[in-house]
Enzyme design. Structure first.
Site, PDB file in Angstrom:
ATOM      1  CE  LYS A 105       4.338   8.416  10.467  1.00 41.63           C
ATOM      2  NZ  LYS A 105       4.435   7.112  11.137  1.00 41.63           N
ATOM      3  CD  GLU A 144      12.924   5.559  -2.415  1.00 43.79           C
ATOM      4  OE1 GLU A 144      12.196   4.799  -3.090  1.00 43.79           O
ATOM      5  OE2 GLU A 144      13.566   5.204  -1.425  1.00 43.79           O
ATOM      6  CB  CYS A 177      11.615   0.767  -2.932  1.00 42.52           C
ATOM      7  SG  CYS A 177      12.974   1.651  -2.195  1.00 42.52           S
ATOM      8  CD  GLU A 224       7.479  -1.603  -4.274  1.00 37.49           C
ATOM      9  OE1 GLU A 224       6.622  -0.855  -3.787  1.00 37.49           O
ATOM     10  OE2 GLU A 224       8.678  -1.301  -4.350  1.00 37.49           O
TER      11      GLU A 224
HETATM   12  P1  ADP Z   1       4.515   0.881   3.618  1.00 39.44           P
HETATM   13  O1  ADP Z   1       3.488   0.237   2.741  1.00 39.44           O
HETATM   14  O2  ADP Z   1       5.913   0.697   3.224  1.00 39.44           O
HETATM   15  O3  ADP Z   1       4.224   0.749   5.098  1.00 39.44           O
HETATM   16  P2  ADP Z   1       3.323   3.408   3.739  1.00 39.44           P
HETATM   17  O4  ADP Z   1       3.314   4.347   2.620  1.00 39.44           O
HETATM   18  O5  ADP Z   1       2.043   2.781   4.175  1.00 39.44           O
HETATM   19  O6  ADP Z   1       4.382   2.370   3.316  1.00 39.44           O
HETATM   20  O7  ADP Z   1       3.977   4.036   5.027  1.00 39.44           O
HETATM   21  C1  ADP Z   1       5.186   4.772   4.982  1.00 39.44           C
HETATM   22  C2  ADP Z   1       5.103   5.844   6.045  1.00 39.44           C
HETATM   23  O8  ADP Z   1       3.999   6.692   5.731  1.00 39.44           O
HETATM   24  C3  ADP Z   1       4.855   5.337   7.461  1.00 39.44           C
HETATM   25  O9  ADP Z   1       5.583   6.129   8.373  1.00 39.44           O
HETATM   26  C4  ADP Z   1       3.373   5.557   7.635  1.00 39.44           C
HETATM   27  O10 ADP Z   1       2.983   5.733   8.985  1.00 39.44           O
HETATM   28  C5  ADP Z   1       3.183   6.858   6.863  1.00 39.44           C
HETATM   29  N1  ADP Z   1       1.799   7.123   6.441  1.00 39.44           N
HETATM   30  C6  ADP Z   1       0.768   6.241   6.299  1.00 39.44           C
HETATM   31  N2  ADP Z   1      -0.369   6.890   5.920  1.00 39.44           N
HETATM   32  C7  ADP Z   1      -0.044   8.205   5.818  1.00 39.44           C
HETATM   33  C8  ADP Z   1      -0.784   9.385   5.451  1.00 39.44           C
HETATM   34  N3  ADP Z   1      -2.071   9.334   5.137  1.00 39.44           N
HETATM   35  N4  ADP Z   1      -0.114  10.561   5.425  1.00 39.44           N
HETATM   36  C9  ADP Z   1       1.194  10.619   5.715  1.00 39.44           C
HETATM   37  N5  ADP Z   1       1.927   9.556   6.091  1.00 39.44           N
HETATM   38  C10 ADP Z   1       1.326   8.362   6.148  1.00 39.44           C
END
Ligand code: ADP
Length: 474
Positions: free
Chosen positions: A170, A245, A279, A378
């Site tokens: 995903k 990560e 990161c 960050e």
């Molecule tokens: P960033 O702040 O870099 O966007 P996120 O942690 O919000 O990082 O998102 C990284 C990935 O995690 C994306 O693919 C996002 O869709 C997914 N993501 C966001 N919320 C969730 C969740 N509750 N469970 C699993 N994956 C998630």
């Protein structure tokens, strides 16, 4: 318009079972450049079923055949070079040269490195009293962020394939198109059906579904600490192992005998690369007290070389990924000023003449204290914090005074001091004097920067379980 409304499941492009779509925006123009379908739990179930069916044959595919498969993927990946560069520039806003030299190359290197690491990898070892066997962990769920659309996807997929683990990916919903190209590459390279599945969608639906799905054995995630914690909680329900990560607030220690111009260039490069959305970027620059003014002067001299603007023109720095990210970066810059750091360059607002697009100014703060918000959190934007230190022990203390531990950097001449800093910083990757990248080197964090290691043979290990056999007939 790139309209990719299908998911890739069991070797086929299939309609989504839901009807929701998401528009994808080019951050340099703020224009819609395409759409994806937002997958449902039903789509995810289909992908998990396909991956589970592929598991018995893929996990027992010979090592030699897996090496050949990875080599074919690297070849097919190279054929799509122009597409990958264009796509990443469109969806991420990355300057064309960066899309090529960083994004395209990282993906390529992960696939070819995985093939090389796999050649040397031993899956069975006679330990005298027992035999140790490494077997695929099972079906793996991969959740990736938007800042490196080919790097994070490729390192996870390449390692999983090397280990014989079918995957469900995903990708981030804001940069989904590079992953579509990857699916096409795997199809062209003859990856068996069900081994690679791509389900697009929202984090709180598909991402959440992956981390809690009983049919998924392992989850590898790159992204924020906030989501990482959620994934770990979800995974605990079915005692799934996770690799995370997460973020970083990495120090760059400039030694007293460092070439100050080179050090300034390195520091600026860290906040310029990928518009600071990295990161492992060095964002806390530690300077000996006596060198502060000279270093500030050099930074101001170097800064104009890093032009911010249209990623399709000859600029070094593109826009931030989204309006949301732009707002976040602005509020950190405001916070820096509020908390009393000296604004040396940049500041809030858009750079002159760049009204359209999520552009932000390259910003440098000096007189930063390590307990200021801009030194603790960050920012994920082109914002540098300059801090000063008394002596080497002080530099090491400040470096380690953070909840993160992803990377650390040190520049200078004195070998003993370089070694001392490199071995004392509590972080997963240390770079001395701008050393070259090595795709065999493990990548991952200490402390709240994560769990596990990616890249090369350590990356492959993540997707394996260890089995011991007592009395294995030789
Ligand atoms: P960033 O702040 O870099 O966007 P996120 O942690 O919000 O990082 O998102 C990284 C990935 O995690 C994306 O693919 C996002 O869709 C997914 N993501 C966001 N919320 C969730 C969740 N509750 N469970 C699993 N994956 C998630």
């Amino acid at each position: 318009m790139r309209n990719y409304l299908k998911h890739y499941i069991n070797g086929e492009w299939v309609e989504s079972t839901g009807s929701d779509v998401e528009e994808v925006i080019n951050p340099a123009t703020e224009e819609v450049i395409g759409k994806i379908s937002l997958g449902t739990k039903e789509d995810l179930d289909k992908a998990v079923k396909a991956a589970r069916e592929a598991f018995p044959s893929f996990s027992t595919m010979s090592k030699d055949d897996r090496v050949k498969m990875l080599e074919r993927i690297a070849e097919e990946y190279e054929k799509r070079k122009d597409d990958i560069i264009e796509t990443i520039t469109d969806e991420l806003g990355s300057p064309l040269a960066v899309s090529e030299k960083v994004h395209f190359m990282m993906g390529y290197n992960h696939f070819s490195q995985a093939a090389e690491s796999l050649k040397e990898f031993s899956f069975m070892e006679d330990m005298g009293g027992h035999t140790r066997v490494k077997e695929s962990v099972g079906v793996s769920g991969l959740i990736t962020p938007w800042n490196f659309p080919t790097n994070q996807t490729s390192t996870k997929i390449a390692s999983a394939f090397a280990a014989g683990s079918p995957v469900i990916l995903k990708p981030a919903e804001v940069t989904p198109f590079a992953a579509i190209i990857l699916a096409e590459i795997f199809e062209a390279a003859g990856v068996p059906k069900g081994v690679f599945n791509l389900v697009n969608g929202k984090g709180d639906v598909i991402g959440d579904g992956i981390s809690s799905h009983p049919g998924i054995d392992f989850v590898s995630f790159t992204g924020s600490g906030r989501v990482g914690k959620k994934i770990m909680q979800n995974a605990s329900e079915s005692i799934k192992n996770v690799a995370l990560e997460l973020g970083g607030k990495s120090p760059l220690v400039v030694l007293e005998d460092a070439d100050i111009e080179q050090a300034a260039r390195t520091a600026v490069n860290h906040i310029a690369t990928n518009t600071g959305q990295v990161c492992s970027a060095a964002t806390r620059i530690l300077i000996p007290n006596s060198m502060k003014e000279a270093f500030e002067e050099e930074v101001l001299k170097v800064l104009p070389e890093f032009t911010v603007g249209d990623p399709r023109q000859d600029n070094k720095v593109g826009p931030l990924i989204s309006k949301k990210q732009w707002n976040t970066v602005q509020s950190y810059i405001e916070k820096g000023v509020e908390e009393g750091a000296t604004l040396l360059a940049g500041g809030t607002g858009k750079p002159e003449g760049l009204d359209k697009g999520y552009y932000t100014k390259m910003t440098v703060f000096s007189d930063v204290k390590n307990d200021m918000t801009i030194a603790e959190e960050e920012i994920f934007g082109p914002v540098m914090s300059i801090l000063t230190y008394e002596d080497l022990d002080d530099a090491i203390r400040i470096s380690n005074d953070t909840e993160y531990g992803l990377a650390g950097y040190v520049v200078g001449e004195d070998k003993e001091a370089l070694r001392k800093v490199a071995t004392s910083i509590r972080a997963g990757r240390i770079k001395v004097n701008d050393a070259e990248a090595d795709f065999a080197a493990p990548f991952g964090g200490f402390k709240q920067s994560g769990i596990g290691r990616e890249w090369g043979d350590h990356g492959i290990e993540e997707y394996l379980e260890t089995k011991t056999i007592l009395g294995y007939p030789s």
